[in-house]
Design a protein around this motif. Structure first.
Motif, PDB file in Angstrom:
ATOM      1  N   HIS A 132     -44.235  40.879  14.545  1.00  0.00           N
ATOM      2  CA  HIS A 132     -44.581  40.095  13.359  1.00  0.00           C
ATOM      3  C   HIS A 132     -45.766  39.169  13.565  1.00  0.00           C
ATOM      4  N   GLU A 133     -45.590  38.079  14.332  1.00  0.00           N
ATOM      5  CA  GLU A 133     -46.683  37.091  14.468  1.00  0.00           C
ATOM      6  C   GLU A 133     -46.647  36.389  15.831  1.00  0.00           C
ATOM      7  N   HIS A 134     -47.788  35.846  16.181  1.00  0.00           N
ATOM      8  CA  HIS A 134     -47.954  35.046  17.410  1.00  0.00           C
ATOM      9  C   HIS A 134     -49.018  33.989  17.054  1.00  0.00           C
ATOM     10  N   PRO A 135     -48.614  32.992  16.249  1.00  0.00           N
ATOM     11  CA  PRO A 135     -49.619  32.101  15.658  1.00  0.00           C
ATOM     12  C   PRO A 135     -50.449  31.294  16.653  1.00  0.00           C
ATOM     13  N   THR A 136     -49.843  30.820  17.750  1.00  0.00           N
ATOM     14  CA  THR A 136     -50.668  30.013  18.669  1.00  0.00           C
ATOM     15  C   THR A 136     -51.697  30.875  19.391  1.00  0.00           C
ATOM     16  N   GLN A 137     -51.411  32.187  19.548  1.00  0.00           N
ATOM     17  CA  GLN A 137     -52.423  33.070  20.149  1.00  0.00           C
ATOM     18  C   GLN A 137     -53.630  33.182  19.215  1.00  0.00           C
ATOM     19  N   ALA A 138     -53.375  33.372  17.925  1.00  0.00           N
ATOM     20  CA  ALA A 138     -54.503  33.477  16.978  1.00  0.00           C
ATOM     21  C   ALA A 138     -55.278  32.162  16.918  1.00  0.00           C
ATOM     22  N   LEU A 139     -54.563  31.044  16.968  1.00  0.00           N
ATOM     23  CA  LEU A 139     -55.260  29.744  16.943  1.00  0.00           C
ATOM     24  C   LEU A 139     -56.133  29.565  18.179  1.00  0.00           C
ATOM     25  N   LEU A 140     -55.636  29.975  19.341  1.00  0.00           N
ATOM     26  CA  LEU A 140     -56.466  29.820  20.546  1.00  0.00           C
ATOM     27  C   LEU A 140     -57.626  30.814  20.530  1.00  0.00           C
ATOM     28  N   ASP A 141     -57.425  31.966  19.910  1.00  0.00           N
ATOM     29  CA  ASP A 141     -58.538  32.921  19.771  1.00  0.00           C
ATOM     30  C   ASP A 141     -59.626  32.327  18.865  1.00  0.00           C
ATOM     31  N   ALA A 142     -59.209  31.759  17.734  1.00  0.00           N
ATOM     32  CA  ALA A 142     -60.183  31.156  16.817  1.00  0.00           C
ATOM     33  C   ALA A 142     -60.897  29.976  17.475  1.00  0.00           C
ATOM     34  N   PHE A 143     -60.137  29.189  18.207  1.00  0.00           N
ATOM     35  CA  PHE A 143     -60.711  28.038  18.928  1.00  0.00           C
ATOM     36  C   PHE A 143     -61.768  28.511  19.927  1.00  0.00           C
ATOM     37  N   THR A 144     -61.457  29.616  20.616  1.00  0.00           N
ATOM     38  CA  THR A 144     -62.387  30.175  21.608  1.00  0.00           C
ATOM     39  C   THR A 144     -63.667  30.669  20.927  1.00  0.00           C
ATOM     40  N   MET A 145     -63.514  31.363  19.806  1.00  0.00           N
ATOM     41  CA  MET A 145     -64.697  31.844  19.075  1.00  0.00           C
ATOM     42  C   MET A 145     -65.541  30.659  18.602  1.00  0.00           C
ATOM     43  N   ARG A 146     -64.885  29.662  18.034  1.00  0.00           N
ATOM     44  CA  ARG A 146     -65.605  28.499  17.504  1.00  0.00           C
ATOM     45  C   ARG A 146     -66.351  27.779  18.609  1.00  0.00           C
ATOM     46  N   ARG A 147     -65.724  27.661  19.780  1.00  0.00           N
ATOM     47  CA  ARG A 147     -66.388  26.979  20.910  1.00  0.00           C
ATOM     48  C   ARG A 147     -67.548  27.784  21.460  1.00  0.00           C
ATOM     49  N   ARG A 148     -67.423  29.124  21.488  1.00  0.00           N
ATOM     50  CA  ARG A 148     -68.542  29.948  21.964  1.00  0.00           C
ATOM     51  C   ARG A 148     -69.749  29.773  21.031  1.00  0.00           C
ATOM     52  N   ILE A 149     -69.477  29.574  19.741  1.00  0.00           N
ATOM     53  CA  ILE A 149     -70.573  29.464  18.774  1.00  0.00           C
ATOM     54  C   ILE A 149     -71.136  28.044  18.740  1.00  0.00           C
ATOM     55  N   HIS A 150     -70.263  27.061  18.656  1.00  0.00           N
ATOM     56  CA  HIS A 150     -70.707  25.681  18.414  1.00  0.00           C
ATOM     57  C   HIS A 150     -70.582  24.771  19.630  1.00  0.00           C
ATOM     58  N   ARG A 152     -69.309  22.085  22.201  1.00  0.00           N
ATOM     59  CA  ARG A 152     -68.535  20.851  22.008  1.00  0.00           C
ATOM     60  C   ARG A 152     -68.731  20.245  20.618  1.00  0.00           C
ATOM     61  N   ALA A 153     -69.728  20.753  19.879  1.00  0.00           N
ATOM     62  CA  ALA A 153     -69.982  20.214  18.528  1.00  0.00           C
ATOM     63  C   ALA A 153     -69.264  21.051  17.479  1.00  0.00           C
ATOM     64  N   SER A 154     -68.105  21.584  17.832  1.00  0.00           N
ATOM     65  CA  SER A 154     -67.460  22.533  16.916  1.00  0.00           C
ATOM     66  C   SER A 154     -66.524  21.886  15.900  1.00  0.00           C
ATOM     67  N   ARG A 155     -66.250  20.583  16.055  1.00  0.00           N
ATOM     68  CA  ARG A 155     -65.298  19.937  15.132  1.00  0.00           C
ATOM     69  C   ARG A 155     -65.751  20.117  13.678  1.00  0.00           C
ATOM     70  N   GLY A 156     -64.795  20.435  12.812  1.00  0.00           N
ATOM     71  CA  GLY A 156     -65.073  20.568  11.382  1.00  0.00           C
ATOM     72  C   GLY A 156     -65.520  21.957  10.972  1.00  0.00           C
ATOM     73  N   HIS A 157     -65.919  22.783  11.934  1.00  0.00           N
ATOM     74  CA  HIS A 157     -66.418  24.118  11.582  1.00  0.00           C
ATOM     75  C   HIS A 157     -65.276  25.101  11.360  1.00  0.00           C
ATOM     76  N   ASP A 158     -65.508  26.041  10.413  1.00  0.00           N
ATOM     77  CA  ASP A 158     -64.629  27.193  10.328  1.00  0.00           C
ATOM     78  C   ASP A 158     -65.361  28.384  10.956  1.00  0.00           C
ATOM     79  N   LEU A 159     -64.981  29.601  10.627  1.00  0.00           N
ATOM     80  CA  LEU A 159     -65.625  30.790  11.214  1.00  0.00           C
ATOM     81  C   LEU A 159     -66.310  31.603  10.117  1.00  0.00           C
ATOM     82  N   ASP A 160     -66.830  30.888   9.127  1.00  0.00           N
ATOM     83  CA  ASP A 160     -67.421  31.554   7.970  1.00  0.00           C
ATOM     84  C   ASP A 160     -68.511  32.542   8.405  1.00  0.00           C
ATOM     85  N   GLY A 161     -68.398  33.780   7.934  1.00  0.00           N
ATOM     86  CA  GLY A 161     -69.418  34.797   8.199  1.00  0.00           C
ATOM     87  C   GLY A 161     -69.258  35.535   9.515  1.00  0.00           C
ATOM     88  N   LEU A 162     -68.363  35.083  10.361  1.00  0.00           N
ATOM     89  CA  LEU A 162     -68.181  35.757  11.662  1.00  0.00           C
ATOM     90  C   LEU A 162     -67.563  37.143  11.433  1.00  0.00           C
TER      91      LEU A 162
END
Ligand code: CP
Length: 315
Positions: A132-150, A152-162
């Motif tokens: 069914h689901e593994h929500p903290t895994q998806a959250l850490l995946d999104a966090f990892t993507m956001r950090r690779r892109i932004h 330490r300045a990633s606060r407030g960003h979503d993953l729009d367009g990724l």
């Protein structure tokens, strides 16, 4: 938030808020003393009916960094192996004063059953329920993507367009399901690639595009490619001819790695079947985020425990 059962229930603002608190928690990891007093006096129980390395240990590290008491309770070595029911187990944990229960279970919906029951008055965190689901895994995946892109300045960003491509055993993957819903909430687009036999029937209702050809997906230059583990333990039939054929068609080998863009993130939730869905060269390459995902899992799990069990702002 009372419980964390699924990413399907998270809207953009809530998801970005969790990622932002995880950034605060990541700052703690950089300190000499990696500890906050925030959850002093609280008790977190790791209730694992299925094996785990990353999730169980990172919840343990997260709880301890927040100064919570932590009880590890696994099916092996407990009265669960003598047939004790989920209800009796939950009531036992309630009697011990658990404030949060982190549950991994082979049955889809087990975390929800616990959250909706009156057996225990604790925050319930789904650490993986069946397929069914593994929500903290998806959250850490999104966090990892956001950090690779932004960074330490990633606060407030979503993953729009990724553009994220998820490859492999989608049928049995709770990681894929949680990622699909969370990535959609954060504005990313998701493309799934798998043999037809490893795609679920409910796919028509998912906000994704689907393909069967990994080489074609690589030509589309995704921003991130997430390789999924072949979950042999959940397979009751032959879903592909053999491991060699699977690797040849749907594995990320060194040759395919070389065709990815220089900034394409190579992700895997772990544990990895090296040589099957991912080569050692791809897993250990500079594009790989595998170990970042593990490290970020601690920050995400600290954030989730904090948001569920404490109300004050992190200092
Ligand atoms: N990704 C993940 O859930 O790993 P574990 O099974 O080791 O917890």
């Amino acid at each position: 938030m009372r419980h964390l059962l699924s990413t399907r229930e998270l809207d953009r603002a809530t998801a970005v808020g969790i990622l932002d608190v995880a950034e605060d928690m990541a700052d703690v990891a950089d300190r000499e003393i990696k500890k906050l007093p925030t959850l002093r006096g609280k008790t977190v129980v790791n209730l694992f009916f299925e094996d785990s390395t990353r999730t169980r240990t990172s919840f343990e590290v997260a709880a301890k960094r927040l100064s919570s008491d932590l009880v590890n309770f696994s099916a092996k070595g407990s009265s669960l192996s003598k047939g004790e029911s989920l209800k009796d187990t939950a009531q036992t944990l309630a009697a011990m004063g658990a404030d949060a229960v982190v549950i991994r279970h082979a049955s889809s919906g087990a975390a929800q059953v616990l959250a909706q029951s009156n057996w225990i008055d604790a925050a319930i965190i789904n650490a993986g329920d069946g397929t069914h689901e593994h929500p903290t895994q998806a959250l850490l995946d999104a966090f990892t993507m956001r950090r690779r892109i932004h960074g330490r300045a990633s606060r407030g960003h979503d993953l729009d367009g990724l553009r994220v491509t998820i490859v492999g055993d989608i049928l049995h993957s709770r990681v894929a399901r949680s990622n699909v819903w969370l990535l959609q909430a954060l504005g990313a687009s998701v493309h799934l690639v798998a043999p037809a036999t490893l795609l679920p029937s409910e796919l028509a209702n998912w906000p994704v595009t689907v393909g069967y050809d990994l080489d074609e997906a690589i030509r589309q230059s995704p921003d991130a490619i997430m390789m999924l583990r072949i979950q042999a333990e959940r397979m009751s039939a032959a879903y592909f001819p053999n491991a060699r054929e699977y690797g040849r068609q749907w594995g990320l080998d060194d040759e395919r790695l070389a065709r990815l863009g220089p900034d394409t993130m190579v992700m895997h939730p772990g544990p990895m079947n090296r040589g099957l869905e991912i080569s050692a060269g791809a897993a250990d390459s500079s594009r790989s985020t595998v170990l970042e995902q593990v490290a970020n899992g601690v920050s995400i799990r600290m954030a989730v425990l904090y948001l569920l069990l404490a109300s004050e702002t992190v200092a």
